[in-house]
Design a protein around this motif. Sequence first.
Motif, short mmCIF file in Angstrom:
data_model
loop_
_atom_site.label_atom_id
_atom_site.label_comp_id
_atom_site.label_asym_id
_atom_site.label_seq_id
_atom_site.Cartn_x
_atom_site.Cartn_y
_atom_site.Cartn_z
N ARG A 1 0.94 -1.24 0.16
CA ARG A 1 0.05 0.37 -0.58
C ARG A 1 1.23 1.00 -0.31
O ARG A 1 1.77 1.00 0.70
CB ARG A 1 -0.76 0.39 1.28
CG ARG A 1 -1.74 1.11 1.30
CD ARG A 1 -3.12 1.17 2.54
NE ARG A 1 -3.92 -0.08 1.65
CZ ARG A 1 -4.56 -1.08 2.73
NH1 ARG A 1 -3.41 -1.30 4.04
NH2 ARG A 1 -5.04 -1.58 2.38
N GLN B 1 -0.90 8.08 -0.02
CA GLN B 1 -2.18 8.59 1.11
C GLN B 1 -2.19 9.03 2.36
O GLN B 1 -2.99 9.82 2.34
CB GLN B 1 -2.90 6.78 1.17
CG GLN B 1 -3.01 5.76 0.55
CD GLN B 1 -3.45 4.55 1.11
OE1 GLN B 1 -3.28 4.06 2.10
NE2 GLN B 1 -3.48 3.76 -0.38
N LYS B 2 -0.91 9.46 2.38
CA LYS B 2 -0.66 10.34 3.75
C LYS B 2 -0.43 11.64 3.49
O LYS B 2 -0.89 12.67 3.43
CB LYS B 2 0.18 9.84 4.97
CG LYS B 2 0.59 10.30 5.99
CD LYS B 2 1.97 9.85 7.16
CE LYS B 2 1.60 10.53 8.21
NZ LYS B 2 2.67 10.17 8.89
N SER C 1 -8.27 8.24 -7.38
CA SER C 1 -9.12 6.84 -6.87
C SER C 1 -8.78 5.57 -8.02
O SER C 1 -8.57 5.63 -9.24
CB SER C 1 -10.00 6.26 -6.29
OG SER C 1 -11.09 6.50 -7.05
N TRP D 1 -4.14 2.25 -5.74
CA TRP D 1 -3.03 3.13 -5.04
C TRP D 1 -4.42 3.38 -4.03
O TRP D 1 -4.56 3.87 -2.78
CB TRP D 1 -3.26 4.34 -5.65
CG TRP D 1 -1.79 5.09 -6.66
CD1 TRP D 1 -1.18 4.49 -6.81
CD2 TRP D 1 -1.74 6.31 -7.90
NE1 TRP D 1 0.09 4.81 -7.54
CE2 TRP D 1 -0.77 6.30 -8.61
CE3 TRP D 1 -2.73 7.32 -7.89
CZ2 TRP D 1 -0.22 6.58 -9.07
CZ3 TRP D 1 -2.22 7.70 -8.74
CH2 TRP D 1 -1.32 7.91 -9.39
N GLU D 2 -5.56 3.10 -4.68
CA GLU D 2 -6.99 2.89 -3.48
C GLU D 2 -7.01 4.66 -3.31
O GLU D 2 -8.02 4.88 -4.75
CB GLU D 2 -6.72 3.10 -2.39
CG GLU D 2 -6.26 0.94 -2.18
CD GLU D 2 -5.59 0.38 -0.63
OE1 GLU D 2 -5.32 -0.66 -0.44
OE2 GLU D 2 -5.03 1.71 0.40
N ALA E 1 -5.83 8.34 -2.82
CA ALA E 1 -5.05 9.54 -2.35
C ALA E 1 -4.77 10.07 -2.58
O ALA E 1 -5.93 11.20 -4.01
CB ALA E 1 -3.36 8.61 -3.63
N LYS F 1 -9.81 11.48 3.84
CA LYS F 1 -9.07 10.41 4.98
C LYS F 1 -9.90 9.47 5.34
O LYS F 1 -9.77 8.81 5.71
CB LYS F 1 -9.05 11.61 5.85
CG LYS F 1 -7.44 10.94 7.36
CD LYS F 1 -7.39 11.68 7.99
CE LYS F 1 -6.18 10.90 8.89
NZ LYS F 1 -6.31 9.25 9.79
N GLN G 1 -10.76 6.74 2.61
CA GLN G 1 -9.18 6.48 2.78
C GLN G 1 -9.72 4.94 3.61
O GLN G 1 -9.29 3.35 3.70
CB GLN G 1 -8.21 7.02 2.64
CG GLN G 1 -7.46 7.80 2.20
CD GLN G 1 -6.09 8.23 1.98
OE1 GLN G 1 -5.58 8.48 4.16
NE2 GLN G 1 -5.40 8.61 1.53
#
Length: 280
Positions: free
Chosen positions: A122, A127-128, A241, A245-246, A248, A268, A271
Amino acid sequence: MHILWNDQIVERSEVKLDIEDRAYQFGDGLYEALRIYDGEMFMFDEHFARLKRCADEIRLKLPFTKSELKNNLDKLIAAENVDGGEIYFQVSRGVLAPRNHRIPSSEEVKPVLTGNVIPYERPIDKQKHGETACLVEDKRWLHCNIKSLSLLGNILSLDEARQKGCDDALLVRDGFFTEASASNAWFVIDGILYTHPDGNLVLPGITKLRLLEIARSEGLSVKEEAVPVSKLEQVEECFVSNSIWEVAPVVSVDGKPINGGKIGKITKFLQEKYIEWINK
């Protein structure tokens, strides 16, 4: 490395593709990319449904059933012993010699299937902390809903963004956002979550499908509606999405910060909910 080649699992060195293959000559074929979690393909049924729809649209008869494909891809995952990763496969229309623009009949050619697996974790940092984007004119063809091997338009848009010092491109057609270079794009305006409706201008994303279900089940206000570029100043959050990456976040567009350059609350939340859904 093991490769799926038609209905066989072989070493990469054993794969032989013909120079007359229409994937090589015309980009005439389709592909899918899926995530693997705990050794299992994620949302395979939805990916296959998209593959079948796209095959019908380009008049390609798939050389396998859903169960046959799944069985062979599972064998490939086992051969590579990958617990978490990405599986990519593509279907070429096959070989027709000599080279000819017309679409051959299913009696003339036999489609060619290839697939490979790579370990993939992941993308926590993406993502963060998110990515930067810039506006790029959407110059792609008008069949973006087909997951075609012909990705030159997407590649050029990403390269344009990279040459401008950005991570990705937010594509714009006729004054409206369509998607990113390889992802669906999402915007939050006045607390409402927007994404472009499915149609010929965007790829119907598998992650997008699940995120819409999650957002609605969690009581978020959602509109499948194209966002005009003129509303960019009103965008409170932006994210992209895709299956790899799911979810981001996009933290700046054309050098202007979105949400102070930080991940937004709704982004968030989605996510976390998406990862929860994966882990069920």
